[in-house]
Enzyme design. Structure first.
Site, short mmCIF file in Angstrom:
data_model
loop_
_atom_site.label_atom_id
_atom_site.label_comp_id
_atom_site.label_asym_id
_atom_site.label_seq_id
_atom_site.Cartn_x
_atom_site.Cartn_y
_atom_site.Cartn_z
N ARG A 113 0.82 -1.24 0.00
CA ARG A 113 0.00 0.00 0.00
C ARG A 113 0.85 1.28 0.00
NH1 ARG A 113 -3.13 -3.18 3.28
NH2 ARG A 113 -4.96 -3.93 2.18
N LYS A 135 2.64 11.78 -11.87
CA LYS A 135 2.04 10.71 -12.68
C LYS A 135 2.99 9.52 -12.74
CE LYS A 135 -0.67 13.25 -16.11
NZ LYS A 135 -0.79 13.45 -17.57
N GLU A 177 10.70 18.97 -24.77
CA GLU A 177 9.74 19.28 -23.70
C GLU A 177 10.05 20.65 -23.07
OE1 GLU A 177 7.10 17.54 -23.26
OE2 GLU A 177 7.54 15.43 -23.73
N LYS A 215 6.34 23.69 -15.44
CA LYS A 215 5.54 22.49 -15.16
C LYS A 215 5.01 22.53 -13.72
CE LYS A 215 5.00 17.59 -15.50
NZ LYS A 215 5.36 16.33 -16.09
N GLU A 225 -5.25 16.93 -13.60
CA GLU A 225 -5.52 17.17 -15.01
C GLU A 225 -6.99 17.35 -15.33
OE1 GLU A 225 -4.22 14.31 -18.20
OE2 GLU A 225 -2.66 15.81 -18.30
N ARG A 229 -3.84 21.72 -16.59
CA ARG A 229 -2.72 20.80 -16.81
C ARG A 229 -2.69 20.32 -18.26
NH1 ARG A 229 -0.17 16.22 -12.77
NH2 ARG A 229 1.40 15.51 -14.23
N ASN A 233 -0.08 19.40 -22.74
CA ASN A 233 -0.35 18.50 -23.87
C ASN A 233 -0.05 19.14 -25.23
OD1 ASN A 233 -1.25 15.92 -24.46
ND2 ASN A 233 -3.27 16.68 -25.08
N HIS A 236 1.22 17.21 -28.21
CA HIS A 236 1.12 15.80 -27.87
C HIS A 236 -0.07 15.09 -28.53
CE1 HIS A 236 4.25 16.74 -25.04
NE2 HIS A 236 4.27 15.51 -24.55
N HIS A 240 1.75 12.22 -30.16
CA HIS A 240 1.57 10.84 -29.68
C HIS A 240 1.15 9.92 -30.81
CE1 HIS A 240 1.13 11.34 -25.05
NE2 HIS A 240 2.31 10.88 -25.38
N HIS A 255 10.35 10.00 -28.02
CA HIS A 255 9.17 10.78 -27.63
C HIS A 255 9.31 12.26 -28.03
CE1 HIS A 255 5.70 12.06 -25.37
NE2 HIS A 255 6.45 12.93 -24.71
N1 LIG Z 1 5.18 10.79 -15.63
C1 LIG Z 1 5.15 11.76 -16.50
O1 LIG Z 1 4.57 12.82 -16.27
C2 LIG Z 1 5.87 11.58 -17.80
C3 LIG Z 1 6.09 12.68 -18.63
C4 LIG Z 1 6.83 12.48 -19.80
C5 LIG Z 1 7.29 11.23 -20.12
N2 LIG Z 1 7.04 10.16 -19.28
C6 LIG Z 1 7.54 8.83 -19.59
O2 LIG Z 1 8.96 8.88 -19.63
C7 LIG Z 1 9.42 7.81 -20.45
C8 LIG Z 1 10.52 8.33 -21.34
O3 LIG Z 1 11.59 8.76 -20.56
P1 LIG Z 1 13.09 8.70 -21.08
O4 LIG Z 1 13.18 9.37 -22.37
O5 LIG Z 1 13.94 9.16 -19.98
O6 LIG Z 1 13.25 7.14 -21.40
P2 LIG Z 1 14.12 5.95 -20.79
O7 LIG Z 1 13.94 5.83 -19.33
O8 LIG Z 1 13.78 4.75 -21.61
O9 LIG Z 1 15.63 6.39 -21.11
C9 LIG Z 1 16.11 6.44 -22.44
C10 LIG Z 1 17.31 5.55 -22.63
O10 LIG Z 1 18.46 6.14 -22.04
C11 LIG Z 1 19.10 5.23 -21.15
N3 LIG Z 1 19.71 6.08 -20.12
C12 LIG Z 1 19.10 6.72 -19.11
N4 LIG Z 1 19.95 7.51 -18.48
C13 LIG Z 1 21.15 7.38 -19.08
C14 LIG Z 1 22.43 7.98 -18.89
N5 LIG Z 1 22.63 8.92 -17.97
N6 LIG Z 1 23.45 7.58 -19.70
C15 LIG Z 1 23.22 6.67 -20.69
N7 LIG Z 1 22.05 6.10 -20.93
C16 LIG Z 1 21.01 6.45 -20.14
C17 LIG Z 1 18.01 4.31 -20.69
O11 LIG Z 1 18.52 3.08 -20.26
C18 LIG Z 1 17.20 4.17 -21.97
O12 LIG Z 1 17.77 3.23 -22.81
C19 LIG Z 1 8.21 7.30 -21.21
O13 LIG Z 1 7.84 6.04 -20.68
C20 LIG Z 1 7.13 8.33 -20.92
O14 LIG Z 1 5.83 7.77 -20.88
C21 LIG Z 1 6.34 10.34 -18.14
ZN LIG Z 2 5.88 14.55 -23.53
#
Ligand SMILES: NC(=O)c1ccc[n+]([C@@H]2O[C@H](COP(=O)([O-])OP(=O)(O)OC[C@H]3O[C@@H](n4cnc5c(N)ncnc54)[C@H](O)[C@@H]3O)[C@@H](O)[C@H]2O)c1
Ligand SMILES: [Zn+2]
Length: 355
Positions: A113, A135, A177, A215, A225, A229, A233, A236, A240, A255
């Protein structure tokens, strides 16, 4: 070092390690677990251990990438926590990009929990975007982020030191972003970012707090949201859909790359419908076209793209919801479009982008 104080937790930006050490000592957790993927285990965990002494942490390792942001991986994380006797006084440290942060936070929030977790984001995208806002979640049935919760971490520790090993494409993707934050609410931030010439030589500590503040203010006003919020988007709705279209191809888009294309298209819609001045639209379109990878959107895929836009979580009453720009730094939420206007936009994009 800069500190942003949010309602229930703080974000530390810069040389975070003294504050992190202090946080860990003060909280005196019964166990500390560090969640990494194979890449952050190699690139980021050694930095962590060099800077933080005597944590007695257990490591949980998962394979990298969005493809592993699944219930199966959560089961592995929960099993590891069980196996290593994590109790409710334990801490989970999420050391990685957005995938680690979203999924680790989700696992922590549901394990027994809810146990405490902190975010140490290691990509630009996770530092300026996913690590704040509460999120958390995973992908399910091929729908991104469809299972999850809203829950805040105990703290977020952001240090650009991790970018030394991050591929430049990942930096560029995260920067999309930040540019979005500028476009929707801070024209000065957008202009500052436009001046950056070499992505390998940026003093990120100078830009990250400004981006986070955009943000932060939006999220604090509307944590769940319901209205404002949706501003986040921008780019997006179309972005997306484009991301999904290219997901299974040989050339998937990151992304931020997909969102850059989304912003080009939605800037066009903003010019047509929301009063974005033509010169500002042109500036936005030309910038992303020059700095980000471009694609051709096949006409036969338009219906599929529009279908995905319809399924977006942010829609209500069947209409396709957009955030548009009235000007650079000024957005309008809850704008809707007819299908023919979206088709016109996709055609404009195809006809005016150089691949
Ligand atoms: N929660 C939210 O509000 C929110 C907002 C935007 C995106 N997201 C989510 O975030 C995710 C994308 O995040 P991301 O782009 O960080 O992706 P990710 O976590 O997949 O990282 C990208 C790649 O870089 C590698 N990596 C990470 N740090 C590194 C470093 N310092 N050196 C070398 N390699 C490294 C990872 O292993 C991965 O292969 C998606 O799942 C998306 O849905 C969430
Ligand atoms: Zn985004």
């Amino acid at each position: 070092m800069q500190i942003l104080n949010l309602d229930t937790y703080s974000i530390f930006v810069g040389d975070i390690w003294k504050n992190l050490q202090q946080f860990l000592s003060e909280k005196n957790y019964s166990h500390t677990f560090i969640l990494v993927d194979e890449n952050t285990m190699e690139c980021c965990l050694p930095i962590f251990f060099e800077k933080i002494k005597n944590t007695n942490s257990e490591i949980i390792i998962i394979p990298p990438g969005e493809i592993n942001k699944t219930l199966d991986t959560c089961q592995h994380i929960w099993s590891e926590l069980m196996r290593m006797n994590a109790d409710r006084k334990s801490l989970l440290i999420n050391l990685g990009g957005g995938v680690i942060g979203d999924m680790g936070g989700f696992c922590a929030s549901t394990y027994k929990r809810g146990i405490d977790f902190i975010q140490i984001p290691t990509t630009l995208l996770s530092q300026v975007d996913s690590s704040i806002g509460g999120k958390l979640g995973i992908d399910f049935d091929n729908v991104k982020n469809s299972i999850g919760v809203f829950q805040n971490p105990q703290a977020v520790f952001i240090d650009p030191i991790f970018f030394d090993t991050l591929p430049i494409e990942e930096i560029r993707s995260g920067m999309a972003e930040m540019l979005k934050h500028g476009l929707i609410q801070n024209a000065a931030h957008w202009e500052e970012l436009l001046k950056i010439e070499n992505l390998e030589e940026v003093d990120w500590e100078k830009y990250i707090p400004t981006s986070l503040k955009v943000k932060q203010h939006i999220v604090e006003e509307d944590p769940f949201e319901k209205n404002i919020r949706k501003a986040l988007n921008f780019g997006h709705t179309i972005g997306h859909a484009v991301e999904t279209l290219f997901l299974e191809t040989e050339t998937p888009l990151r992304h931020g790359e997909a969102i850059a294309i989304g912003m080009m298209c939605e800037a066009f819609l903003s010019f047509k419908k929301a009063g974005l001045p033509e010169n500002e639209f042109q500036l936005i379109f030309d910038f992303f076209q020059k700095k980000y990878p471009q694609v051709h959107l096949p006409k036969e895929d338009f219906p599929t793209l529009i279908n995905w836009m319809r399924k977006d979580k942010k829609n209500e009453n069947d209409a396709i919801n957009f955030t548009m720009l009235k000007g650079i730094g000024e957005m309008l939420i809850n704008q809707t479009c007819e299908e023919k206007e979206i088709i016109e936009t996709l055609e404009f994009y195809n006809n005016h982008t150089k691949i």
